[in-house]
Design an enzyme around this catalytic site. Structure first.
Site, short mmCIF file in Angstrom:
data_model
loop_
_atom_site.label_atom_id
_atom_site.label_comp_id
_atom_site.label_asym_id
_atom_site.label_seq_id
_atom_site.Cartn_x
_atom_site.Cartn_y
_atom_site.Cartn_z
N CYS A 1 -136.27 39.78 62.04
CA CYS A 1 -135.44 40.04 60.85
C CYS A 1 -136.33 40.43 59.67
N CYS B 1 -133.17 42.39 70.83
CA CYS B 1 -132.71 41.39 71.81
C CYS B 1 -132.86 41.92 73.23
N CYS C 1 -131.76 42.65 64.28
CA CYS C 1 -131.72 41.44 65.12
C CYS C 1 -130.96 41.67 66.42
N CYS D 1 -135.16 37.79 67.83
CA CYS D 1 -134.31 38.18 66.70
C CYS D 1 -134.74 37.46 65.43
N CYS E 1 -130.23 32.28 75.84
CA CYS E 1 -131.34 32.70 74.96
C CYS E 1 -132.66 32.09 75.44
N CYS F 1 -136.59 32.38 74.02
CA CYS F 1 -136.75 33.61 73.23
C CYS F 1 -136.41 33.36 71.77
N ASP G 1 -111.85 41.53 62.86
CA ASP G 1 -112.74 41.43 61.70
C ASP G 1 -112.00 41.30 60.37
C1 B12 Z 1 -118.58 37.02 57.37
C2 B12 Z 1 -119.05 37.94 58.47
C3 B12 Z 1 -120.33 38.50 58.33
C4 B12 Z 1 -121.31 38.05 57.26
C5 B12 Z 1 -121.95 36.70 57.69
C6 B12 Z 1 -122.51 36.75 59.12
C7 B12 Z 1 -122.69 35.44 59.82
N1 B12 Z 1 -123.65 35.40 60.72
O1 B12 Z 1 -121.96 34.50 59.54
C8 B12 Z 1 -122.30 39.26 57.21
C9 B12 Z 1 -121.80 40.24 56.15
C10 B12 Z 1 -123.76 38.91 56.92
C11 B12 Z 1 -122.08 39.85 58.59
C12 B12 Z 1 -123.01 40.64 59.24
C13 B12 Z 1 -122.82 41.19 60.48
N2 B12 Z 1 -121.67 41.21 61.20
CO1 B12 Z 1 -120.08 40.19 60.71
N3 B12 Z 1 -118.55 39.11 60.47
C14 B12 Z 1 -118.24 38.23 59.59
C15 B12 Z 1 -116.86 37.60 59.91
C16 B12 Z 1 -115.80 38.25 59.02
C17 B12 Z 1 -116.81 36.08 59.77
C18 B12 Z 1 -118.00 35.34 60.40
C19 B12 Z 1 -118.10 33.92 59.94
O2 B12 Z 1 -117.12 33.21 59.90
N4 B12 Z 1 -119.32 33.49 59.58
C20 B12 Z 1 -119.59 32.12 59.26
C21 B12 Z 1 -120.34 31.54 60.47
C22 B12 Z 1 -120.81 30.12 60.12
O3 B12 Z 1 -119.38 31.48 61.51
P1 B12 Z 1 -119.50 32.34 62.89
O4 B12 Z 1 -120.27 33.58 62.65
O5 B12 Z 1 -118.14 32.46 63.46
O6 B12 Z 1 -120.39 31.36 63.70
C23 B12 Z 1 -119.87 30.24 64.44
C24 B12 Z 1 -120.72 30.08 65.71
O7 B12 Z 1 -121.97 30.66 65.52
C25 B12 Z 1 -120.77 28.57 65.87
N5 B12 Z 1 -122.07 28.00 66.15
C26 B12 Z 1 -122.91 27.48 65.29
N6 B12 Z 1 -123.96 27.00 65.89
C27 B12 Z 1 -123.78 27.17 67.18
C28 B12 Z 1 -124.58 26.85 68.25
C29 B12 Z 1 -124.16 27.16 69.51
C30 B12 Z 1 -125.05 26.82 70.66
C31 B12 Z 1 -122.90 27.82 69.70
C32 B12 Z 1 -122.42 28.16 71.06
C33 B12 Z 1 -122.12 28.16 68.59
C34 B12 Z 1 -122.58 27.83 67.35
O8 B12 Z 1 -120.40 27.96 64.65
C35 B12 Z 1 -120.07 28.93 63.69
C36 B12 Z 1 -118.88 28.38 62.90
O9 B12 Z 1 -117.73 28.23 63.74
C37 B12 Z 1 -116.71 38.00 61.43
C38 B12 Z 1 -115.27 38.24 61.90
C39 B12 Z 1 -114.52 36.95 62.11
N7 B12 Z 1 -113.32 36.88 61.60
O10 B12 Z 1 -115.04 36.03 62.72
C40 B12 Z 1 -117.57 39.29 61.55
C41 B12 Z 1 -118.35 39.51 62.83
C42 B12 Z 1 -119.00 38.21 63.20
N8 B12 Z 1 -119.38 40.47 62.42
C43 B12 Z 1 -119.71 41.32 63.33
C44 B12 Z 1 -120.78 42.26 63.22
C45 B12 Z 1 -120.78 43.42 64.21
C46 B12 Z 1 -121.77 42.11 62.23
C47 B12 Z 1 -123.10 42.87 62.12
C48 B12 Z 1 -123.78 43.14 63.46
C49 B12 Z 1 -122.84 44.21 61.38
C50 B12 Z 1 -124.08 45.05 61.11
N9 B12 Z 1 -124.60 45.75 62.09
O11 B12 Z 1 -124.53 45.10 60.01
C51 B12 Z 1 -123.93 41.90 61.23
C52 B12 Z 1 -124.73 40.88 62.06
C53 B12 Z 1 -125.42 39.82 61.28
C54 B12 Z 1 -125.60 38.54 62.10
N10 B12 Z 1 -126.73 38.41 62.79
O12 B12 Z 1 -124.69 37.69 62.15
C55 B12 Z 1 -118.88 41.14 64.60
C56 B12 Z 1 -119.74 40.46 65.68
C57 B12 Z 1 -119.44 40.92 67.10
C58 B12 Z 1 -120.27 40.16 68.10
N11 B12 Z 1 -120.41 40.75 69.28
O13 B12 Z 1 -120.78 39.09 67.85
C59 B12 Z 1 -117.66 40.25 64.06
C60 B12 Z 1 -117.10 39.25 65.07
C61 B12 Z 1 -116.57 41.25 63.63
C62 B12 Z 1 -115.82 41.86 64.83
N12 B12 Z 1 -114.52 41.61 64.97
O14 B12 Z 1 -116.35 42.55 65.67
N13 B12 Z 1 -120.86 39.48 59.11
S1 SF4 Z 2 -133.29 38.04 70.75
FE1 SF4 Z 2 -131.38 37.76 71.94
S2 SF4 Z 2 -131.97 36.42 73.67
FE2 SF4 Z 2 -133.60 36.31 72.13
S3 SF4 Z 2 -133.04 34.50 70.89
FE3 SF4 Z 2 -132.21 36.30 69.86
S4 SF4 Z 2 -130.10 36.47 70.61
FE4 SF4 Z 2 -131.20 35.09 72.03
S1 SF4 Z 3 -128.55 42.09 60.29
FE1 SF4 Z 3 -129.94 40.66 61.35
S2 SF4 Z 3 -132.01 41.56 61.16
FE2 SF4 Z 3 -130.68 42.61 59.67
S3 SF4 Z 3 -131.06 41.48 57.78
FE3 SF4 Z 3 -129.20 40.59 58.74
S4 SF4 Z 3 -129.97 38.89 59.97
FE4 SF4 Z 3 -131.75 40.15 59.44
#
Ligand code: B12
Ligand code: SF4
Ligand code: SF4
Length: 307
Positions: free
Chosen positions: A187, A237, A233, A183, A177, A180, A122
């Site tokens: 939100c 799930c 979210c 999530c 998914c 479904c 992270d």
């Molecule tokens: C910035 C960040 C955030 C930001 C933005 C989140 C986001 N969704 O982008 C904020 C602050 C909102 C956040 C929140 C959370 N985060 Co955060 N975050 C990060 C961080 C540092 C970077 C993520 C990033 O680059 N985001 C930009 C998006 C565009 O990139 P991405 O998330 O990697 O998504 C890629 C894929 O989704 C893919 N993709 C796109 N479309 C599709 C379609 C398909 C079919 C597929 C297969 C892939 C795909 O493309 C994207 C770009 O490469 C990572 C750690 C890391 N270095 O990766 C942790 C990380 C993602 N976070 C984590 C966690 C735990 C959370 C929270 C649950 C914390 C909480 N409970 O509050 C929430 C969840 C929110 C959510 N639903 O995403 C964990 C997730 C673990 C996991 N099992 O997934 C990570 C990996 C940290 C860790 N090392 O554990 N986070």
């Molecule tokens: S709730 Fe879970 S299984 Fe349903 S769409 Fe979201 S990530 Fe996928």
């Molecule tokens: S962590 Fe998930 S449910 Fe909570 S505000 Fe962010 S996107 Fe919405």
């Protein structure tokens, strides 16, 4: 090496071959739309996220680990308590997993003498969810979480990048998914623009952890009674409902004080007091100023709802 990873406390492990990120275009679109808000570091790191071979010279593989952190949420919190996301209810996972990843890297260098290694959890320019899917550990759900088919999504991802020529696992090909969309609909702030697209500026996790400065009145309303992060979210799930099991990991044991944060007490804390209580937890990311802002918002929202 995989055996060693399990001995160290990781729940599962896989190996990804590093290659240009197949979702580079999605990342570009996401950044261009402004969904990253003030997380400028994501723009600075974009080139390396789009091609993780650029992170470490000659990097060829990512050893990717998942660690379950699920805790039972417990009874509804007291009327004046703030909610803290499950992943932040123990000591700081960056430290706990950072130490374990360093031990795993040491084991890897023992097996492949001369190998270069670098550990990430992270922090840093590593596309962690992408790499976990490529290492065969699960799929990226509509909520953007990495879902493991037997652990769910309440997991930390930890990565060791290396130039060692390890045998890669097959990427996780399925998207389970289906139709479904729980999530997306659950939100509380309607932060999902579409499946796999989160507008972080509306996400409670972003607002309470990454956002700096005061809340606007609209932002304050969005955070509800969350003081740090948000789990909604993930809670809804079906894969978590079915498979999430409380962790028995002593280093990730939940602390009662974090399970129901005393908002009024938090408002009264000075920096030294805050450091004494929370200096070894993830609450240091927003720091005392950010947590006091969050506490004020959550208290005001709670009082508005229950006068
Ligand atoms: C910035 C960040 C955030 C930001 C933005 C989140 C986001 N969704 O982008 C904020 C602050 C909102 C956040 C929140 C959370 N985060 Co955060 N975050 C990060 C961080 C540092 C970077 C993520 C990033 O680059 N985001 C930009 C998006 C565009 O990139 P991405 O998330 O990697 O998504 C890629 C894929 O989704 C893919 N993709 C796109 N479309 C599709 C379609 C398909 C079919 C597929 C297969 C892939 C795909 O493309 C994207 C770009 O490469 C990572 C750690 C890391 N270095 O990766 C942790 C990380 C993602 N976070 C984590 C966690 C735990 C959370 C929270 C649950 C914390 C909480 N409970 O509050 C929430 C969840 C929110 C959510 N639903 O995403 C964990 C997730 C673990 C996991 N099992 O997934 C990570 C990996 C940290 C860790 N090392 O554990 N986070
Ligand atoms: S709730 Fe879970 S299984 Fe349903 S769409 Fe979201 S990530 Fe996928
Ligand atoms: S962590 Fe998930 S449910 Fe909570 S505000 Fe962010 S996107 Fe919405």
């Amino acid at each position: 090496m995989k055996r060693r990873a399990l001995e160290l406390g990781f729940d599962t492990v896989g190996v990804a071959a590093l290659a240009p990120n197949p979702h580079a275009a999605e990342l570009d679109r996401w950044l261009a739309a402004g969904y990253a808000g003030t997380m400028r570091y994501l723009e600075r790191q974009a080139a390396r996220r789009k091609d993780p071979r650029r992170i470490l010279p000659h990097a060829a593989r990512a050893v990717v680990t998942l660690t379950n952190y699920y805790h039972e949420p417990g009874p509804p919190s007291r009327p004046e308590a703030g909610r803290v996301a499950l992943y932040a209810r123990s000591g700081d996972y960056h430290d706990v997993l950072g130490r374990r990843l360093e031990r795993l890297a040491t084991a890897l260098r023992g097996l492949v003498p001369g190998a270069a290694t670098r550990c990430y959890v992270d922090a840093g320019p590593v596309p962690e969810r992408e790499l976990a899917q490529l290492a065969g550990l699960g799929w990226v759900g509509k909520n953007m979480m990495l879902l493991h088919p037997e652990l769910g999504s309440f997991t930390f991802i930890g990565v060791v990048l290396t130039d060692a020529d390890l045998a890669p696992d097959l990427p996780y090909a399925a998207d389970r998914c289906g139709t479904c969309r729980r999530c997306l609909d659950a939100c509380p702030t309607a932060a999902f623009v579409a499946p796999h697209v989160l507008d972080a500026r509306r996400c409670i996790s972003y607002l309470t952890i990454e956002h700096r400065g005061d809340f606007t009145p609209a932002e304050q309303q969005l955070v509800g009674d969350w003081a740090f992060g948000c789990d909604v979210c993930q809670d809804v799930c079906p894969w978590n409902v079915k498979f999430a099991r409380p962790t028995a990991d002593p280093e990730l044991a939940p602390r009662a004080e974090l399970a129901a944060l005393d908002l009024a007490a938090l408002l009264a804390r000075d920096a030294a007091d805050f450091d004494r209580r929370f200096g070894d937890t993830s609450l240091t990311r927003p720091g005392v100023a950010g947590m006091r802002r969050n506490a004020a918002a959550a208290l005001s929202n709670r009082r508005r709802v229950r006068p």
